[in-house]
Design an enzyme around this catalytic site. Structure first.
Site, PDB file in Angstrom:
ATOM      1  N   HIS A   1       2.598  22.552 -41.198  1.00 15.33           N
ATOM      2  CA  HIS A   1       1.554  23.421 -41.743  1.00 15.33           C
ATOM      3  C   HIS A   1       1.847  24.873 -41.399  1.00 15.33           C
ATOM      4  O   HIS A   1       2.376  25.182 -40.322  1.00 15.33           O
ATOM      5  CB  HIS A   1       0.176  23.016 -41.199  1.00 15.33           C
ATOM      6  CG  HIS A   1       0.040  23.120 -39.705  1.00 15.33           C
ATOM      7  ND1 HIS A   1      -0.458  24.236 -39.072  1.00 15.33           N
ATOM      8  CD2 HIS A   1       0.335  22.252 -38.711  1.00 15.33           C
ATOM      9  CE1 HIS A   1      -0.474  24.047 -37.769  1.00 15.33           C
ATOM     10  NE2 HIS A   1       0.010  22.834 -37.515  1.00 15.33           N
TER      11      HIS A   1
ATOM     12  N   ASP B   1      -0.783  27.118 -41.810  1.00  8.58           N
ATOM     13  CA  ASP B   1      -2.046  27.723 -41.390  1.00  8.58           C
ATOM     14  C   ASP B   1      -2.120  27.763 -39.871  1.00  8.58           C
ATOM     15  O   ASP B   1      -1.518  26.939 -39.177  1.00  8.58           O
ATOM     16  CB  ASP B   1      -3.242  26.988 -41.989  1.00  8.58           C
ATOM     17  CG  ASP B   1      -3.366  25.539 -41.519  1.00  8.58           C
ATOM     18  OD1 ASP B   1      -2.340  24.838 -41.517  1.00  8.58           O
ATOM     19  OD2 ASP B   1      -4.491  25.123 -41.167  1.00  8.58           O
TER      20      ASP B   1
ATOM     21  N   ASP C   1       2.818  26.714 -32.901  1.00  4.73           N
ATOM     22  CA  ASP C   1       1.966  25.774 -33.639  1.00  4.73           C
ATOM     23  C   ASP C   1       1.609  26.323 -35.020  1.00  4.73           C
ATOM     24  O   ASP C   1       0.579  26.948 -35.197  1.00  4.73           O
ATOM     25  CB  ASP C   1       0.700  25.493 -32.839  1.00  4.73           C
ATOM     26  CG  ASP C   1      -0.143  24.379 -33.434  1.00  4.73           C
ATOM     27  OD1 ASP C   1       0.358  23.630 -34.289  1.00  4.73           O
ATOM     28  OD2 ASP C   1      -1.312  24.265 -33.038  1.00  4.73           O
TER      29      ASP C   1
ATOM     30  N   GLU D   1      -4.144  22.147 -42.000  1.00  6.67           N
ATOM     31  CA  GLU D   1      -4.063  21.233 -40.864  1.00  6.67           C
ATOM     32  C   GLU D   1      -5.023  21.642 -39.754  1.00  6.67           C
ATOM     33  O   GLU D   1      -5.619  20.785 -39.096  1.00  6.67           O
ATOM     34  CB  GLU D   1      -2.628  21.197 -40.322  1.00  6.67           C
ATOM     35  CG  GLU D   1      -2.327  20.009 -39.427  1.00  6.67           C
ATOM     36  CD  GLU D   1      -2.673  20.234 -37.951  1.00  6.67           C
ATOM     37  OE1 GLU D   1      -2.677  19.261 -37.192  1.00  6.67           O
ATOM     38  OE2 GLU D   1      -2.937  21.399 -37.571  1.00  6.67           O
ATOM     39  N   GLU D   2      -5.182  22.945 -39.559  1.00  3.12           N
ATOM     40  CA  GLU D   2      -6.064  23.432 -38.505  1.00  3.12           C
ATOM     41  C   GLU D   2      -7.524  23.468 -38.948  1.00  3.12           C
ATOM     42  O   GLU D   2      -8.404  23.786 -38.151  1.00  3.12           O
ATOM     43  CB  GLU D   2      -5.640  24.842 -38.062  1.00  3.12           C
ATOM     44  CG  GLU D   2      -4.214  24.946 -37.540  1.00  3.12           C
ATOM     45  CD  GLU D   2      -4.036  24.322 -36.165  1.00  3.12           C
ATOM     46  OE1 GLU D   2      -4.980  23.667 -35.674  1.00  3.12           O
ATOM     47  OE2 GLU D   2      -2.951  24.480 -35.578  1.00  3.12           O
TER      48      GLU D   2
ATOM     49  N   GLU E   1       5.438  19.419 -35.130  1.00  8.35           N
ATOM     50  CA  GLU E   1       4.435  19.904 -34.173  1.00  8.35           C
ATOM     51  C   GLU E   1       5.063  20.131 -32.796  1.00  8.35           C
ATOM     52  O   GLU E   1       6.066  19.498 -32.448  1.00  8.35           O
ATOM     53  CB  GLU E   1       3.300  18.883 -34.043  1.00  8.35           C
ATOM     54  CG  GLU E   1       2.412  18.759 -35.272  1.00  8.35           C
ATOM     55  CD  GLU E   1       1.409  19.896 -35.402  1.00  8.35           C
ATOM     56  OE1 GLU E   1       1.442  20.835 -34.576  1.00  8.35           O
ATOM     57  OE2 GLU E   1       0.592  19.845 -36.338  1.00  8.35           O
TER      58      GLU E   1
ATOM     59  N   HIS F   1      -2.512  27.938 -29.562  1.00  9.59           N
ATOM     60  CA  HIS F   1      -3.933  28.281 -29.692  1.00  9.59           C
ATOM     61  C   HIS F   1      -4.386  29.298 -28.647  1.00  9.59           C
ATOM     62  O   HIS F   1      -5.580  29.635 -28.610  1.00  9.59           O
ATOM     63  CB  HIS F   1      -4.823  27.034 -29.612  1.00  9.59           C
ATOM     64  CG  HIS F   1      -4.688  26.116 -30.784  1.00  9.59           C
ATOM     65  ND1 HIS F   1      -5.679  25.239 -31.161  1.00  9.59           N
ATOM     66  CD2 HIS F   1      -3.682  25.918 -31.671  1.00  9.59           C
ATOM     67  CE1 HIS F   1      -5.298  24.559 -32.229  1.00  9.59           C
ATOM     68  NE2 HIS F   1      -4.072  24.948 -32.542  1.00  9.59           N
TER      69      HIS F   1
END
Length: 395
Positions: free
Chosen positions: A74, A76, A107, A141-142, A170, A368
């Site tokens: 992903h 995003d 990520d 995905e997030e 990932e 994150h």
């Protein structure tokens, strides 16, 4: 036109696209610009559903005679939080002390950047692949994960696409690159339990029915005893209560309702259906207990609502896929990665319905977080591992 063989350059381009879910932010366009010179046919389907934002996705394929490998991920990213707290701007891809800073660095724009570079290097060296490679990349995905990988897989399969194996990029490594390959994931279900009481004055509790007493009783039943002791492939099933809420600011009023939210991560001892049945049974048994409700003849009046759809437990048993990736890690860095099912969920939970899938990417320690960053050396090493995997898998 030169091929995108430099993972750091690829990543810098992707980081500079502010693709916070659900915004595409230019990230998929940048990825398309990388893949087309390598010969990929690129499509950009957009999926919609009432009550959710439209999501743009990308599917790219380079076709050849042989097995079909899917790389999934992903573009995003999660919000940056307080941008002023970042040492370097979150979308600038600045480099300091051998690390690149930026939201999505690990990520998981970094994994995408490395796999693009690995494919490009393979093409430069060998001219073509002895099979097919596809990129299945979502922008959701997030977020809710409704208009992303699930629908992209259905869309591609509906066009006749079939895959022999998949790698999800990932950040799987807890401390050092090569620590861990994820070969499965625990299942996940969330729910909210509501206890219905009767509001009243705290000085006259016999005229009320305090839901706090009921919710404490039910929460205890959810938490104890343990669901299981774990299995050879999975850690023990674990339920966590994430909030208990009565919403009552008055100290002299007994409230009418109390709620408790929870999430359970379950191993292959259970299915989604059996673990839900176990939770219902626990609550039903606990509803009749009178320890905290002396004198009450009626059981606790409760209801449970299951949130979203469950994520099902899965374990990949494809020896060739696992052994080839393990061998690639060993060949490049001399470390044997652990095979693990730990951690949260990922889009691998959807891919496993179409082909065997494993996960392997960068070190996830800063994902994150403020100042998310990746070592440039890790970008190069991961690219070499992916490149070695392509050679061995198609070889």
């Amino acid at each position: 036109m030169s091929l995108p063989t430099d993972p750091a350059a690829n990543l810098a381009t992707l980081i500079r696209c502010p693709s916070v879910t659900p915004a595409e932010g230019g990230a998929l366009s940048a990825l398309e610009d990388m893949l087309k010179p390598a010969g990929f046919a690129v499509e950009r389907p957009v999926f919609s559903e009432d009550g959710t934002p439209d999501i743009e996705n990308l599917y790219a394929r380079l076709s050849g005679n042989g097995p079909h490998l899917m790389f999934a991920g992903h573009t995003d990213v999660v919000p940056v939080g307080d941008a002023a707290s970042w040492t370097h701007p979150p979308f600038a891809a600045e480099i300091a002390n051998g690390e690149m800073y930026g939201r999505g660095a690990v990520d998981m724009k970094g994994g995408i950047a490395c796999f693009v570079a690995a494919v490009a290097r393979h093409i430069e060296k060998h001219g073509k692949l002895k099979g097919s490679v596809s990129f299945l990349i979502t922008g959701d995905e997030e977020g809710p994960a409704i208009n992303g990988t699930v629908k992209l897989l259905e869309w591609a399969a509906g066009k006749g696409e079939k895959w022999d194996a998949s790698i999800v990029g990932e950040p799987t490594n807890p401390e050092k690159l090569g620590d861990m390959i994820k070969i499965g994931r625990r299942g996940s279900i969330s729910g909210i339990v509501t206890v219905n009481g009767r509001q009243g004055h705290v000085a006259y509790p016999h005229l009320a029915d305090n839901p706090a007493r009921g919710i404490v009783t039910l929460v205890e039943a959810l938490l104890s005893p343990a669901f299981d002791k774990g299995t050879g492939d999975f850690q023990p099933t674990n339920l966590e209560v994430t909030s208990i809420d009565i919403g009552n600011p008055a100290t002299n009023v007994i409230a009418a309702k109390a709620t408790a939210a929870f999430n359970i991560r379950f191993n292959d001892t259970w299915t989604a259906e059996t673990v839900q049945a176990e939770i219902h049974n626990r609550l039903d048994r606990a509803a009749g207990r009178r320890k905290l409700r002396p004198g009450r003849k009626q059981p606790i009046d409760y209801e449970i609502v299951w949130r979203d759809r469950p994520s099902h437990v899965f374990l990949t048993r494809d020896d060739r896929l696992i052994e080839t990736l393990t061998g690639s890690v060993e060949a490049v860095i001399g470390r044997t990665p652990a095979l693990s099912t730990s951690g949260g969920t990922s889009d691998a939970r959807f891919i496993k319905d179409y082909c065997p899938v494993v996960e392997f990417g960068l070190v996830g320690q800063t994902m994150h977080m403020v100042d998310e960053r990746v070592a440039l050396a890790d970008l190069e090493t991961l690219t070499q591992i992916y490149e070695r995997f392509l050679e061995d898998w198609f070889g």
